[in-house]
Write a protein that holds these residues in place. Structure first.
Motif, PDB file in Angstrom:
ATOM      1  N   GLU A  93       0.813  -1.217   0.000  1.00 27.30           N
ATOM      2  CA  GLU A  93       0.000   0.000   0.000  1.00 27.30           C
ATOM      3  C   GLU A  93       0.847   1.268   0.000  1.00 27.30           C
ATOM      4  N   THR A  94       2.117   1.112   0.361  1.00 29.61           N
ATOM      5  CA  THR A  94       2.963   2.294   0.520  1.00 29.61           C
ATOM      6  C   THR A  94       4.028   2.409  -0.570  1.00 29.61           C
ATOM      7  N   LEU A  95       4.638   1.275  -0.904  1.00 28.79           N
ATOM      8  CA  LEU A  95       5.718   1.305  -1.896  1.00 28.79           C
ATOM      9  C   LEU A  95       5.215   0.880  -3.273  1.00 28.79           C
ATOM     10  N   LYS A  96       5.629   1.606  -4.295  1.00 30.37           N
ATOM     11  CA  LYS A  96       5.313   1.203  -5.649  1.00 30.37           C
ATOM     12  C   LYS A  96       6.616   1.149  -6.439  1.00 30.37           C
ATOM     13  N   PRO A  97       7.344   0.026  -6.335  1.00 29.95           N
ATOM     14  CA  PRO A  97       8.632  -0.049  -7.025  1.00 29.95           C
ATOM     15  C   PRO A  97       8.460  -0.018  -8.546  1.00 29.95           C
ATOM     16  N   GLU A  98       9.419   0.612  -9.230  1.00 33.14           N
ATOM     17  CA  GLU A  98       9.388   0.604 -10.690  1.00 33.14           C
ATOM     18  C   GLU A  98       9.672  -0.800 -11.192  1.00 33.14           C
ATOM     19  N   ILE A  99      10.680  -1.423 -10.573  1.00 35.35           N
ATOM     20  CA  ILE A  99      11.052  -2.795 -10.939  1.00 35.35           C
ATOM     21  C   ILE A  99      11.165  -3.641  -9.673  1.00 35.35           C
ATOM     22  N   ILE A 100      10.626  -4.838  -9.726  1.00 38.60           N
ATOM     23  CA  ILE A 100      10.860  -5.822  -8.673  1.00 38.60           C
ATOM     24  C   ILE A 100      11.878  -6.807  -9.228  1.00 38.60           C
ATOM     25  N   ILE A 101      13.038  -6.883  -8.586  1.00 43.95           N
ATOM     26  CA  ILE A 101      14.062  -7.833  -9.044  1.00 43.95           C
ATOM     27  C   ILE A 101      14.141  -8.965  -8.031  1.00 43.95           C
ATOM     28  N   LEU A 102      13.829 -10.171  -8.490  1.00 44.36           N
ATOM     29  CA  LEU A 102      13.880 -11.354  -7.635  1.00 44.36           C
ATOM     30  C   LEU A 102      15.207 -12.067  -7.884  1.00 44.36           C
ATOM     31  N   VAL A 103      16.028 -12.178  -6.840  1.00 42.24           N
ATOM     32  CA  VAL A 103      17.309 -12.874  -6.972  1.00 42.24           C
ATOM     33  C   VAL A 103      17.095 -14.343  -6.628  1.00 42.24           C
ATOM     34  N   GLU A 104      17.552 -15.213  -7.516  1.00 42.48           N
ATOM     35  CA  GLU A 104      17.452 -16.652  -7.279  1.00 42.48           C
ATOM     36  C   GLU A 104      18.821 -17.288  -7.439  1.00 42.48           C
ATOM     37  N   SER A 105      18.970 -18.472  -6.884  1.00 41.21           N
ATOM     38  CA  SER A 105      20.210 -19.216  -7.038  1.00 41.21           C
ATOM     39  C   SER A 105      19.869 -20.687  -6.841  1.00 41.21           C
ATOM     40  N   SER A 106      20.824 -21.578  -7.070  1.00 40.90           N
ATOM     41  CA  SER A 106      20.523 -23.002  -6.910  1.00 40.90           C
ATOM     42  C   SER A 106      20.336 -23.320  -5.427  1.00 40.90           C
ATOM     43  N   TYR A 107      19.556 -24.354  -5.133  1.00 37.66           N
ATOM     44  CA  TYR A 107      19.303 -24.741  -3.750  1.00 37.66           C
ATOM     45  C   TYR A 107      20.613 -25.026  -3.020  1.00 37.66           C
ATOM     46  N   ASP A 108      21.503 -25.747  -3.683  1.00 37.29           N
ATOM     47  CA  ASP A 108      22.787 -26.109  -3.077  1.00 37.29           C
ATOM     48  C   ASP A 108      23.582 -24.879  -2.655  1.00 37.29           C
ATOM     49  N   THR A 109      23.663 -23.915  -3.558  1.00 41.14           N
ATOM     50  CA  THR A 109      24.429 -22.701  -3.290  1.00 41.14           C
ATOM     51  C   THR A 109      23.849 -21.967  -2.084  1.00 41.14           C
ATOM     52  N   ILE A 110      22.533 -21.861  -2.032  1.00 39.73           N
ATOM     53  CA  ILE A 110      21.877 -21.143  -0.936  1.00 39.73           C
ATOM     54  C   ILE A 110      22.111 -21.857   0.387  1.00 39.73           C
ATOM     55  N   ILE A 111      21.946 -23.164   0.382  1.00 39.32           N
ATOM     56  CA  ILE A 111      22.135 -23.925   1.623  1.00 39.32           C
ATOM     57  C   ILE A 111      23.590 -23.815   2.095  1.00 39.32           C
ATOM     58  N   LYS A 112      24.525 -23.905   1.167  1.00 34.57           N
ATOM     59  CA  LYS A 112      25.953 -23.737   1.529  1.00 34.57           C
ATOM     60  C   LYS A 112      26.210 -22.366   2.144  1.00 34.57           C
ATOM     61  N   ARG A 113      25.648 -21.324   1.523  1.00 37.63           N
ATOM     62  CA  ARG A 113      25.854 -19.961   2.050  1.00 37.63           C
ATOM     63  C   ARG A 113      25.279 -19.830   3.458  1.00 37.63           C
ATOM     64  N   ARG A 114      24.117 -20.460   3.680  1.00 35.96           N
ATOM     65  CA  ARG A 114      23.498 -20.359   5.001  1.00 35.96           C
ATOM     66  C   ARG A 114      24.343 -21.074   6.053  1.00 35.96           C
ATOM     67  N   ILE A 115      24.922 -22.204   5.675  1.00 34.74           N
ATOM     68  CA  ILE A 115      25.763 -22.949   6.625  1.00 34.74           C
ATOM     69  C   ILE A 115      27.003 -22.132   6.986  1.00 34.74           C
ATOM     70  N   ASN A 116      27.597 -21.498   5.960  1.00 37.80           N
ATOM     71  CA  ASN A 116      28.829 -20.736   6.199  1.00 37.80           C
ATOM     72  C   ASN A 116      28.595 -19.419   6.931  1.00 37.80           C
ATOM     73  N   ASP A 117      27.395 -18.869   6.800  1.00 34.32           N
ATOM     74  CA  ASP A 117      27.103 -17.544   7.349  1.00 34.32           C
ATOM     75  C   ASP A 117      26.562 -17.682   8.775  1.00 34.32           C
ATOM     76  N   ARG A 118      27.390 -18.250   9.654  1.00 32.58           N
ATOM     77  CA  ARG A 118      26.923 -18.514  11.020  1.00 32.58           C
ATOM     78  C   ARG A 118      26.672 -17.240  11.807  1.00 32.58           C
ATOM     79  N   GLU A 119      27.384 -16.201  11.417  1.00 30.09           N
ATOM     80  CA  GLU A 119      27.280 -14.943  12.151  1.00 30.09           C
ATOM     81  C   GLU A 119      25.844 -14.411  12.167  1.00 30.09           C
ATOM     82  N   ARG A 120      25.172 -14.535  11.008  1.00 31.30           N
ATOM     83  CA  ARG A 120      23.811 -14.002  10.909  1.00 31.30           C
ATOM     84  C   ARG A 120      22.763 -15.038  11.315  1.00 31.30           C
ATOM     85  N   ALA A 121      23.250 -16.177  11.773  1.00 29.95           N
ATOM     86  CA  ALA A 121      22.359 -17.217  12.323  1.00 29.95           C
ATOM     87  C   ALA A 121      21.168 -17.498  11.417  1.00 29.95           C
ATOM     88  N   ARG A 122      21.468 -17.815  10.188  1.00 27.31           N
ATOM     89  CA  ARG A 122      20.389 -18.048   9.231  1.00 27.31           C
ATOM     90  C   ARG A 122      19.841 -19.460   9.338  1.00 27.31           C
TER      91      ARG A 122
END
Lengths: 171, 171, 171
Positions: A93-122
């Motif tokens: 209701e408040t934001l009307k973006p000109e473009i919505i950009i959805l970033v995607e990646s392979s499941y493996d890559t995302i899971i690996k990044r989450r495992i390595n990124d312990r600092e942000r406790a994902r």
């Protein structure tokens, strides 16, 4: 810019912002800034522990502040996940973006990044849950782009340099 | 009737229109007719080179002209694709179709049709891009049918005769 | 609670309702009750044979009655399927569910349940048609949750006991 945690959205946003005229805004950080100004919470975790209507007020104020600006690159998940289920986190209701950009990646890559990124406790999820979350995010963002009449792009983030260059080309 | 370029939508529409009481309207051709009447462009390519607000005015006028008619079979892509991304091209605020029919076909068939249809200079895309486009079109049309409370059908166009007969049965 | 026929939605709803404070409402049964009160039909089949505007009035009245209640668990398909196509059956303008729970199960399980449940004369469809119906239902419910700002959950009903426990945990 939207995408599930661990997809590499923030790095892409910061890189694209530093080499274009777009100002980078992280939605979560902005909410934290607002919470600190109102002295209701001093960490993101603290915000999530506030009553729902307080969280909602902070979320709405963040949206209003962004809506007042031009040439801004907003970094947010798009779809929040809690015990109750998925909930759209793009303030339609408040934001009307000109473009919505959805970033995607392979499941493996995302899971690996989450495992390595312990600092942000994902959250480290199984493949099936991640697939469901990514499919729902894609659907939700297609809904938002239809409702808002915004352009919709899907950006594959398999190789950082290449994705960052593609992103700069869009902006 | 919506579908990606090369899915065989126009042939199906013309066939169904000639044997039912529905009048066939090609959205792009109607836009061209309007552009010629206003003397702003004489080809579809010429329309795409106009400023965005001029294109938008033509697109809206086409929608209004269609909205004034009954028993009409409208042929349009449903989702436009440009440098900025995907953008819904069904004029949600003006048209309220009774039924949205999405024509689909196998990736191979569509790519072959695009290669053979050199006259209309259609984009020949790789399999992955086409898949994404078709998935987004399906999602977008499900969104439109929900918003407009229109029936939604998916018509497989694998074998022309059969698909044309199925279409006539719906109408 | 939404889901295609044969997914096991009703059993889950009744079980969850009996062990929580939520009152169970079957949308179809409520429509039948209303039709009987107005003396326009005495069976569900009879309702479907009424003129469309009569069906619509009954459907709307059912929605209004539910909207007046709290702590209610509503059991409906979410997406109706007729000769004309798919049509959303969640009354978006009247009901604002806190959570939309979509029940899913494997194609095989659903088809087996439909074959065994001869009493309710459920349609036994091929795998491809069922897949399309389930994908569209998921998309449509994601649209509804975005529009209504409702939480959205997907509940896998592979093993009844486990699914019933998960459901009670959500409620």
């Amino acid at each position: 810019m939207v995408g599930v945690p661990g997809v590499g959205k923030t790095s892409l946003c910061r890189e694209a912002s530093s080499s274009t005229g777009y100002r980078y805004v992280n939605y979560g950080e902005l909410m934290l800034e607002i919470a600190k100004q109102h002295e209701v919470a001093s960490t993101l975790q603290g915000i999530f522990e506030l009553p729902l209507d307080s969280q909602y007020r902070i979320w709405r104020e963040a949206a209003s502040r962004i809506a007042d600006q031009n040439d801004v690159l907003v970094d947010l998940h798009g779809l929040d996940k809690s015990r109750e289920g998925y909930l759209i986190s793009l303030p339609l209701e408040t934001l009307k973006p000109e473009i919505i950009i959805l970033v995607e990646s392979s499941y493996d890559t995302i899971i690996k990044r989450r495992i390595n990124d312990r600092e942000r406790a994902r959250p480290v999820e199984d493949w099936k849950t991640l697939k469901q979350e990514m499919e729902l995010l894609r659907t939700s963002m297609a809904v938002c782009s239809t409702l808002l009449n915004s352009y919709f792009r899907i950006l594959d983030n398999d190789e950082f340099e290449e994705s960052a260059n593609t992103l700069k080309y869009y902006l």
